[in-house]
Enzyme design. Structure first.
Site, PDB file in Angstrom:
ATOM      1  N   TYR A   1      11.087  19.076   0.472  1.00 21.98           N
ATOM      2  CA  TYR A   1      10.928  20.141   1.472  1.00 21.98           C
ATOM      3  C   TYR A   1      11.784  19.877   2.702  1.00 21.98           C
ATOM      4  O   TYR A   1      11.625  18.849   3.366  1.00 21.98           O
ATOM      5  CB  TYR A   1       9.464  20.280   1.875  1.00 21.98           C
ATOM      6  CG  TYR A   1       8.626  20.858   0.764  1.00 21.98           C
ATOM      7  CD1 TYR A   1       8.500  22.235   0.608  1.00 21.98           C
ATOM      8  CD2 TYR A   1       8.007  20.029  -0.164  1.00 21.98           C
ATOM      9  CE1 TYR A   1       7.757  22.772  -0.433  1.00 21.98           C
ATOM     10  CE2 TYR A   1       7.268  20.550  -1.209  1.00 21.98           C
ATOM     11  CZ  TYR A   1       7.152  21.922  -1.337  1.00 21.98           C
ATOM     12  OH  TYR A   1       6.428  22.449  -2.373  1.00 21.98           O
ATOM     13  N   ALA A   2      12.668  20.811   2.973  1.00 22.75           N
ATOM     14  CA  ALA A   2      13.447  20.727   4.211  1.00 22.75           C
ATOM     15  C   ALA A   2      12.513  21.031   5.376  1.00 22.75           C
ATOM     16  O   ALA A   2      11.525  21.735   5.225  1.00 22.75           O
ATOM     17  CB  ALA A   2      14.593  21.737   4.165  1.00 22.75           C
ATOM     18  N   GLY A   3      12.820  20.503   6.537  1.00 18.84           N
ATOM     19  CA  GLY A   3      11.956  20.738   7.687  1.00 18.84           C
ATOM     20  C   GLY A   3      12.578  20.200   8.954  1.00 18.84           C
ATOM     21  O   GLY A   3      13.806  20.251   9.126  1.00 18.84           O
TER      22      GLY A   3
ATOM     23  N   ARG B   1       2.826   9.507  15.998  1.00 17.42           N
ATOM     24  CA  ARG B   1       3.953   8.569  15.972  1.00 17.42           C
ATOM     25  C   ARG B   1       5.184   9.233  15.351  1.00 17.42           C
ATOM     26  O   ARG B   1       5.111   9.766  14.257  1.00 17.42           O
ATOM     27  CB  ARG B   1       3.563   7.299  15.199  1.00 17.42           C
ATOM     28  CG  ARG B   1       2.647   6.405  16.031  1.00 17.42           C
ATOM     29  CD  ARG B   1       2.201   5.202  15.261  1.00 17.42           C
ATOM     30  NE  ARG B   1       1.196   5.545  14.262  1.00 17.42           N
ATOM     31  CZ  ARG B   1       0.594   4.651  13.481  1.00 17.42           C
ATOM     32  NH1 ARG B   1       0.910   3.384  13.569  1.00 17.42           N
ATOM     33  NH2 ARG B   1      -0.320   5.019  12.612  1.00 17.42           N
TER      34      ARG B   1
ATOM     35  N   CYS C   1       5.514   5.250   8.951  1.00 21.64           N
ATOM     36  CA  CYS C   1       6.126   4.473   7.870  1.00 21.64           C
ATOM     37  C   CYS C   1       7.616   4.731   7.685  1.00 21.64           C
ATOM     38  O   CYS C   1       8.419   3.813   7.800  1.00 21.64           O
ATOM     39  CB  CYS C   1       5.404   4.744   6.556  1.00 21.64           C
ATOM     40  SG  CYS C   1       3.763   4.041   6.533  1.00 21.64           S
TER      41      CYS C   1
ATOM     42  N   GLU D   1       0.844  -1.191   0.000  1.00 25.88           N
ATOM     43  CA  GLU D   1       0.000   0.000   0.000  1.00 25.88           C
ATOM     44  C   GLU D   1       0.880   1.241   0.000  1.00 25.88           C
ATOM     45  O   GLU D   1       1.851   1.314   0.734  1.00 25.88           O
ATOM     46  CB  GLU D   1      -0.870  -0.038   1.272  1.00 25.88           C
ATOM     47  CG  GLU D   1      -1.892   1.031   1.331  1.00 25.88           C
ATOM     48  CD  GLU D   1      -2.648   1.139   0.027  1.00 25.88           C
ATOM     49  OE1 GLU D   1      -3.396   0.221  -0.294  1.00 25.88           O
ATOM     50  OE2 GLU D   1      -2.454   2.138  -0.698  1.00 25.88           O
TER      51      GLU D   1
HETATM   52  C1  UDX Z   1       4.434   7.692   3.624  1.00 23.44           C
HETATM   53  C2  UDX Z   1       4.497   7.474   2.090  1.00 23.44           C
HETATM   54  O1  UDX Z   1       4.398   8.722   1.422  1.00 23.44           O
HETATM   55  C3  UDX Z   1       3.387   6.546   1.648  1.00 23.44           C
HETATM   56  O2  UDX Z   1       3.501   6.277   0.254  1.00 23.44           O
HETATM   57  C4  UDX Z   1       3.501   5.245   2.441  1.00 23.44           C
HETATM   58  O3  UDX Z   1       2.450   4.360   2.096  1.00 23.44           O
HETATM   59  C5  UDX Z   1       3.487   5.514   3.939  1.00 23.44           C
HETATM   60  O4  UDX Z   1       4.509   6.451   4.261  1.00 23.44           O
HETATM   61  P1  UDX Z   1       2.982   9.170   5.322  1.00 23.44           P
HETATM   62  O5  UDX Z   1       3.893   8.653   6.399  1.00 23.44           O
HETATM   63  O6  UDX Z   1       1.528   9.146   5.556  1.00 23.44           O
HETATM   64  O7  UDX Z   1       3.221   8.368   3.934  1.00 23.44           O
HETATM   65  O8  UDX Z   1       3.388  10.690   5.061  1.00 23.44           O
HETATM   66  P2  UDX Z   1       4.183  11.548   3.992  1.00 23.44           P
HETATM   67  O9  UDX Z   1       3.293  12.592   3.478  1.00 23.44           O
HETATM   68  O10 UDX Z   1       4.869  10.699   3.016  1.00 23.44           O
HETATM   69  O11 UDX Z   1       5.255  12.261   4.932  1.00 23.44           O
HETATM   70  C6  UDX Z   1       6.203  11.523   5.692  1.00 23.44           C
HETATM   71  C7  UDX Z   1       7.079  12.428   6.493  1.00 23.44           C
HETATM   72  O12 UDX Z   1       8.004  13.116   5.657  1.00 23.44           O
HETATM   73  C8  UDX Z   1       6.349  13.521   7.260  1.00 23.44           C
HETATM   74  O13 UDX Z   1       6.924  13.647   8.529  1.00 23.44           O
HETATM   75  C9  UDX Z   1       6.569  14.767   6.436  1.00 23.44           C
HETATM   76  O14 UDX Z   1       6.529  15.935   7.211  1.00 23.44           O
HETATM   77  C10 UDX Z   1       7.963  14.513   5.908  1.00 23.44           C
HETATM   78  N1  UDX Z   1       8.266  15.218   4.666  1.00 23.44           N
HETATM   79  C11 UDX Z   1       7.596  14.921   3.515  1.00 23.44           C
HETATM   80  C12 UDX Z   1       9.267  16.181   4.638  1.00 23.44           C
HETATM   81  O15 UDX Z   1       9.898  16.484   5.661  1.00 23.44           O
HETATM   82  N2  UDX Z   1       9.575  16.800   3.452  1.00 23.44           N
HETATM   83  C13 UDX Z   1       8.923  16.503   2.297  1.00 23.44           C
HETATM   84  O16 UDX Z   1       9.274  17.116   1.259  1.00 23.44           O
HETATM   85  C14 UDX Z   1       7.897  15.549   2.323  1.00 23.44           C
END
Ligand code: UDX
EC number: 1.1.1.22
Length: 458
Positions: free
Chosen positions: A261-263, A338, A270, A154
Site C-alpha cells: 500500500y502506497a501512503g 513514534r 520498528c 518477535e
Molecule cells: C512491524 C512489523 O510488521 C512487525 O512484524 C515487527 O515485529 C514490528 O514492525 P508495526 O511497526 O507494528 O510492525 O506496523 P506495520 O503494520 O508493519 O506497519 C509499519 C508501517 O508501515 C506503518 O507506518 C504502516 O502505515 C506502513 N505501511 C504498512 C505502509 O505504508 N504500507 C503497507 O502496505 C503496509
C-alpha cells in the site's frame, strides 16, 4: 513453566501476558516503579486491543505478576526473556545499554541453569555479547552456573499484537550447537508446543541467523513500501492508478498482496529504527546496503508527500487557511506516535501559517505530547493546532481535509455532511481510503497517493 520477562514495554507485556495465558507462570520485571504500580492496579501503559483484559484475567488467575525486584525476577524463571528497548543511537546503530544491563543483572543473581532469551530486536552478534557478560558476572562471583543464550525475535504488529503472538506464522529460535544450547532449545520447544499442534512453525537456526532474520524481515517489508511509494509518485505523473497496479501485481503469488500500500511513508517503532540499524551494521562491516539506504531516503521524502501536494495546490504560504486532519497515530489501532507521518504534516502546514484541526480515535493525548516535543523550539506553532473530539468537528469550515491514518472510523463517512461543512470540498488522502470516481461523483476534488489525480489540474 516458570518464566521471567524483563521489560514491560510493548513486546515484554504482550509476550509475558500471552505466555501466562497459555498456562505458564510469568513474572514481569521492570526498573520503573511507576509502571509496575500502574500494572499492579490493573492499568496498562500502552493501548493495544484486548491486552488490558488479558492482563487482568491472568493476574486474577495467579499466573501473571509484576515486580521491580531484579533478584526475585532472576530467581523466578528458568527461562529469562529480555524484552527491553533498543532505541536508535544518533549514528543509527541500536543502543544496547538496556539489553546489556539486563544480562548483567541475570549474571549477578543466577545460581542455577538459565535460558536467556533475546526477544528485543538486537544487532547481529548481540547474543555473543550477552553470553560474554553472563560469563564475566558468573566468574566474578566464583559460582558455577550454566546458561544458554537463545535468540527468539518477535514479529508482532502493533494493533494486532495478541493475535500475532497467539497465531504466529513462524517461531524463530536461534541457539548454539552446544549441550547447553540444545538443553535450552528443548525447553523453548516445550514452551512453544501449543503453537505447533497443526504443523511445525518453529525454525531453528544459529543465533546470528536468527538475529539477522528479524532485520531481514523488516527490511524486506520496508523495501516493498518504499518501492510502492516511488511507483505511486510516478503513477501521479503519468496519470495511472497505483491501486489498480497494486491489485495487478499482487495477484502474482510470487509478489502477494500484503505491504504494497502506497501512503505517507512507514513510521512506528520498528521499521525506521531497524532499517537504520541494519544499514549501520553493514557499514560497520565494510559493506553499503545500497537498496536499503535508498529505502530510507525514499521514506523520508514520502513523509512530506501530503504537504507537497498541499503546496502544489495553494503555494507555500497558508496563512488564513484551516485544514482538517484525520488520523495522528502512525497506523490504526494504536496510540503510538513514534515516527508518525502526521507529525511532519502538521509541522509543515503549521510552519506555512495554516491552522490545523486534528482528530484521532485514541492517540490525541500522545499526539499532544509528541507535538509539544517537536515544537519545543517554536512553541507558538502549537497554538495553530487544535484537537477535536469528533471527525466532523475537524471539517467544519476547513479549506481541505487531510487524511493521514486509515482508521476504520474514517472509511465511510457521510460525504454529504462533510461537503456541506467544508469551505471547499477538497480531500488530500494520504491512505487512499476512497475511490477517485466516487469522490468525483460526490462533488469532491480528491487527491490520493498515486491515483493519477492532482489538485492543481482539477
Ligand atoms: C512491524 C512489523 O510488521 C512487525 O512484524 C515487527 O515485529 C514490528 O514492525 P508495526 O511497526 O507494528 O510492525 O506496523 P506495520 O503494520 O508493519 O506497519 C509499519 C508501517 O508501515 C506503518 O507506518 C504502516 O502505515 C506502513 N505501511 C504498512 C505502509 O505504508 N504500507 C503497507 O502496505 C503496509
Amino acid at each position: 513453566m516458570q518464566i521471567t520477562v524483563v521489560g514491560t514495554g510493548y513486546v515484554g507485556l504482550v509476550t509475558g501476558t500471552c505466555l501466562a495465558d497459555l498456562g505458564n507462570r510469568v513474572l514481569c520485571v521492570d526498573v520503573d516503579p511507576a509502571k509496575i504500580a500502574l500494572l499492579e492496579r490493573g492499568e496498562v501503559p500502552i493501548y493495544e486491543p484486548g491486552l488490558k483484559e488479558l492482563i487482568q484475567d491472568n493476574v486474577a488467575a495467579g499466573r501473571l505478576a509484576f515486580t521491580t525486584d531484579v533478584a526475585a525476577g532472576v530467581a523466578f524463571g528458568e527461562i529469562q526473556f529480555i524484552a527491553v528497548g533498543t532505541p536508535a543511537a544518533a549514528d543509527g546503530s541500536a543502543d544496547l545499554s538496556q539489553v546489556l544491563q539486563a544480562a548483567r543483572n541475570i549474571g549477578r543473581h543466577m545460581t542455577d541453569f538459565k535460558v536467556v532469551v533475546n526477544k528485543s530486536t538486537v544487532p547481529i552478534g548481540t547474543g555473543e555479547q550477552v553470553a560474554g557478560i553472563l560469563r564475566e558476572e558468573i566468574a566474578q562471583r566464583g559460582v558455577t552456573a550454566s546458561f544458554a543464550v537463545v535468540s527468539n525475535p518477535e514479529f508482532l504488529k502493533e494493533g494486532a499484537a495478541i493475535a500475532d503472538f497467539m497465531r504466529p506464522d513462524r517461531i524463530v529460535l536461534g541457539a548454539d550447537d552446544t549441550p547447553e544450547g540444545q538443553r535450552a532449545l528443548a525447553l523453548m520447544r516445550r514452551l512453544y508446543a501449543p503453537f505447533n499442534r497443526h504443523h511445525e512453525r518453529t525454525r531453528v537456526m544459529d543465533v546470528k541467523s536468527a538475529e539477522f532474520t528479524k532485520y531481514a524481515a523488516n527490511a524486506m517489508l520496508a523495501t516493498r513500501i518504499s518501492f510502492m511509494n516511488e511507483l505511486a509518485n510516478l503513477a501521479d505523473r503519468v496519470g495511472a492508478d497505483i491501486e489498480s497496479v497494486r491489485q495487478g501485481i499482487g495477484s502474482d503469488p510470487r509478489i502477494g498482496y500484503s505491504f504494497l500500500y502506497a501512503g505517507t511513508g512507514y513510521g512506528g517503532s520498528c521499521f525506521p529504527k531497524d532499517v537504520q540499524a541494519l544499514a549501520h551494521t553493514a557499514r560497520s562491516h565494510g559493506q553499503k546496503l545500497r537498496v536499503l539506504e535508498a529505502v530510507e531516503s525514499v521514506n523520508d521524502e514520502q513523509k512530506s508527500v501530503i504537504a507537497r501536494k498541499v503546496f502544489e495546490r495553494y503555494g507555500e504560504r497558508l496563512e488564513g487557511r484551516t485544514f482538517a486532519l484525520w488520523g495522528l497515530a502512525f497506523k490504526p489501532n494504536t496510540d503510538d506516535m513514534r515516527e508518525a507521518p502526521s507529525r511532519g504534516v502538521i509541522a509543515a502546514l503549521a510552519r506555512a501559517g495554516a491552522r490545523i484541526r486534528a482528530h484521532d480515535p485514541v492517540a490525541m493525548e500522545q499526539a499532544r505530547a509528541a507535538l509539544a516535543e517537536d515544537f519545543r523550539a517554536e512553541p507558538a506553532l502549537l497554538q495553530r493546532v487544535e484537537f477535536v473530539r469528533h471527525p466532523m468537528d475537524a471539517v467544519k469550515d476547513a479549506d481541505a481535509l487531510v487524511i493521514v491514518t486509515e482508521w476504520k472510523a474514517y472509511r465511510s463517512p457521510n460525504f454529504g455532511l462533510i461537503k456541506a461543512a467544508m469551505r471547499e470540498p477538497l480531500i488530500f488522502d494520504g491512505r487512499n481510503l476512497y475511490e477517485p470516481q466516487d469522490m468525483q461523483q460526490a462533488g469532491f476534488t480528491y487527491v490520493g497517493i498515486g491515483r493519477g489525480t492532482r489538485a492543481s489540474t482539477e
